[in-house]
Design a protein around this motif. Structure first.
Motif, mmCIF file in Angstrom:
data_model
loop_
_atom_site.group_PDB
_atom_site.id
_atom_site.type_symbol
_atom_site.label_atom_id
_atom_site.label_comp_id
_atom_site.label_asym_id
_atom_site.label_seq_id
_atom_site.Cartn_x
_atom_site.Cartn_y
_atom_site.Cartn_z
ATOM 1 N N LYS A 1 79.431 17.731 47.942
ATOM 2 C CA LYS A 1 79.822 17.758 46.962
ATOM 3 C C LYS A 1 81.116 17.920 46.633
ATOM 4 N N ILE A 2 81.940 18.621 47.944
ATOM 5 C CA ILE A 2 83.371 18.580 47.701
ATOM 6 C C ILE A 2 83.770 17.692 48.378
ATOM 7 N N GLU A 3 83.035 16.646 49.214
ATOM 8 C CA GLU A 3 83.912 15.164 49.346
ATOM 9 C C GLU A 3 83.142 14.125 48.128
ATOM 10 N N ASN A 4 82.599 14.069 47.545
ATOM 11 C CA ASN A 4 82.240 13.160 46.274
ATOM 12 C C ASN A 4 83.462 13.930 45.414
ATOM 13 N N LEU A 5 84.132 14.979 45.489
ATOM 14 C CA LEU A 5 85.246 14.992 44.914
ATOM 15 C C LEU A 5 86.865 14.840 45.284
ATOM 16 N N GLY A 6 86.463 14.072 46.284
ATOM 17 C CA GLY A 6 86.924 13.198 46.852
ATOM 18 C C GLY A 6 88.178 13.428 48.060
ATOM 19 N N ALA A 7 87.706 15.030 48.889
ATOM 20 C CA ALA A 7 88.826 15.798 49.220
ATOM 21 C C ALA A 7 87.690 15.073 51.009
ATOM 22 N N LYS A 8 88.691 15.106 52.365
ATOM 23 C CA LYS A 8 87.517 14.381 53.741
ATOM 24 C C LYS A 8 87.077 16.110 53.649
ATOM 25 N N VAL A 9 86.038 16.714 55.086
ATOM 26 C CA VAL A 9 86.189 17.687 55.376
ATOM 27 C C VAL A 9 85.080 17.453 56.681
ATOM 28 N N PHE A 10 86.016 17.752 58.224
ATOM 29 C CA PHE A 10 85.822 17.256 59.082
ATOM 30 C C PHE A 10 85.821 19.285 59.988
ATOM 31 N N SER A 11 85.097 18.049 61.072
ATOM 32 C CA SER A 11 84.753 19.496 61.561
ATOM 33 C C SER A 11 84.936 19.340 63.441
ATOM 34 N N ASP A 12 84.751 19.776 64.322
ATOM 35 C CA ASP A 12 85.419 20.318 65.338
ATOM 36 C C ASP A 12 86.620 19.665 65.454
ATOM 37 N N THR A 13 87.705 20.350 64.828
ATOM 38 C CA THR A 13 89.149 19.952 65.298
ATOM 39 C C THR A 13 89.915 20.959 64.021
ATOM 40 N N CYS A 14 90.930 20.421 63.699
ATOM 41 C CA CYS A 14 92.262 21.131 63.061
ATOM 42 C C CYS A 14 93.142 20.301 62.307
ATOM 43 N N MET A 15 93.841 21.131 61.598
ATOM 44 C CA MET A 15 95.386 20.359 61.509
ATOM 45 C C MET A 15 96.377 20.641 62.090
ATOM 46 N N VAL A 16 96.193 21.752 63.176
ATOM 47 C CA VAL A 16 97.424 22.106 64.030
ATOM 48 C C VAL A 16 97.047 21.628 65.550
#
Length: 375
Positions: free
Chosen positions: A316-331
């Motif tokens: 549902k979150i991705e259908n609204l245009g966001a990307k949900v990533f796992s295993d990692t982070c922005m840092v």
């Protein structure tokens, strides 16, 4: 430092990896005047992103020939192991990161790939741990009442392989006493409160009084920022930390009331440092549902386990245009470097992004981040 006969044998082991791990633990114990080694319930290894360890770290990991003796988790990698191409990760980085992953797997490390291991395994008051992720250390000590020092990736791995850690620092009750009293104004975002507290108290342990009581997600954000900007391994929160009544309240008092920051126009909005809980994912979805589809790049990070358990919510979150990533982070991912200005609701990311990824970072609370992403 006292060693049992069995421990002395490990120091003389013909197994190079075992011997070296024991040498590391004994050396650390002597430096910090530990009286002995103690058994640990689990270990958690940081610094496993290839972006952090490079070829030297990769080759060292691949040279180890042993198995961990206790449950051992690991921090986020430098990419989403499945959707790495969507993050803009090149093939060379992918291949070397996977070599890191395979080396950890060979050692028997659980590929949790998250900075929130307390969502995955049961940790109880008084448990002795050897954890290396700074935000997880603070949460374990402060919210749960477990006992762990701020380990390095190397010492945590050594403890995992031996199953023990030197008995010093926060494993000892008296060393957990607070040094300074901190008052947090009611309107402050917990991440910024932690960020500002860390800058002031440095590596001292604060006794914190929140005028507005925080839930566990707020405490997580506060502790992560505290550890990043100052290096404190724990805090005592009034009426929250299991040991908060066990020590005298410090006389020195500090009031935290705000943050001043420069502005920039974000080309990435990044949420999930530390990784989001199920409840936080639900909050993100609720905000997106009210504010509309994402118009700027919005990356959200959570553990693989949380994402799998909440697959429909993620969709549902991705259908609204966001990307949900796992295993990692922005840092810890090199993918962040291609952006110029990152907006984040994380005090930890606010501290580390300019230093490790050479990008400008600005803070916004969760609502503000979603508002900017949907403008």
């Amino acid at each position: 430092m006292f060693l049992s006969k069995d421990e002395e044998k490990l120091l003389e082991s013909g197994d190079y990896t075992i011997r070296k791990c024991m040498e590391i633990l004994v050396a650390v114990g002597k430096i910090f005047d530990a009286d002995r080694l103690i058994k640990i319930k689990s270990a958690q290894i940081s610094g496993i992103s290839y972006d952090n360890i490079g070829d030297a770290g990769l080759e060292w990991l691949e040279s180890l020939n042993a198995k961990v003796k206790v449950l051992t988790l690991c921090n986020p990698a430098g990419m989403d192991l499945i959707r790495w191409k969507e993050m803009g990760i090149d093939k060379d980085f992918y291949e070397k990161q996977m070599r890191v992953i395979n080396a950890l797997k060979k050692l028997g490390v659980s590929l949790s790939l998250t900075c929130t291991p307390y969502y995955l395994v049961e940790i109880n008051y008084g448990d002795h741990l050897a954890w290396a992720e700074s935000s997880a250390i603070v949460y374990a000590n402060s919210v749960i009442g477990a006992r762990t020092n701020r380990e390095s990736g190397i010492t945590a791995l050594a403890s995992a392989i031996i199953g023990k850690t030197p008995n010093y620092g926060l494993h000892i009750k008296d060393n957990r006493a607070p040094h300074v009293r901190v008052i947090i104004d009611e309107g402050m975002d917990p991440a910024i409160a932690g960020y500002e507290t860390g800058r002031i108290v440095k590596d001292r342990i604060p006794f914190v009084e929140f005028k507005k009581k925080l839930n566990n997600n707020g405490l997580k954000a506060f502790g992560a920022a505290l550890a990043a900007s100052g290096g404190s391994p724990m805090f005592h929160a009034k009426e929250i930390t299991p040991e908060w009544r066990d020590f005298e309240i410090p006389s020195e008092k500090i009031v935290i009331d705000g943050l001043k920051q420069e502005s920039c126009e974000p080309d990435l909005i990044a949420i999930g440092c530390p990784h989001l809980s199920k409840e936080e994912l639900k909050t993100v979805y609720d905000l997106l549902s009210k504010m509309g589809k994402v118009k700027k790049t919005l990356w959200i990070f959570t553990s693989r386990k949380i994402a799998w358990e909440n697959k429909k919510l993620v969709e549902k979150i991705e259908n609204l245009g966001a990307k949900v990533f796992s295993d990692t982070c922005m840092v810890v991912s090199p993918a962040t470097r291609r952006f110029e200005c990152v907006m984040t609701n994380s005090g930890k990311a606010l501290e580390y992004l300019p230093k490790t990824k050479n990008v400008r970072a600005i803070f916004g609370n969760l609502r503000e981040c979603i508002e900017v992403a949907t403008k």
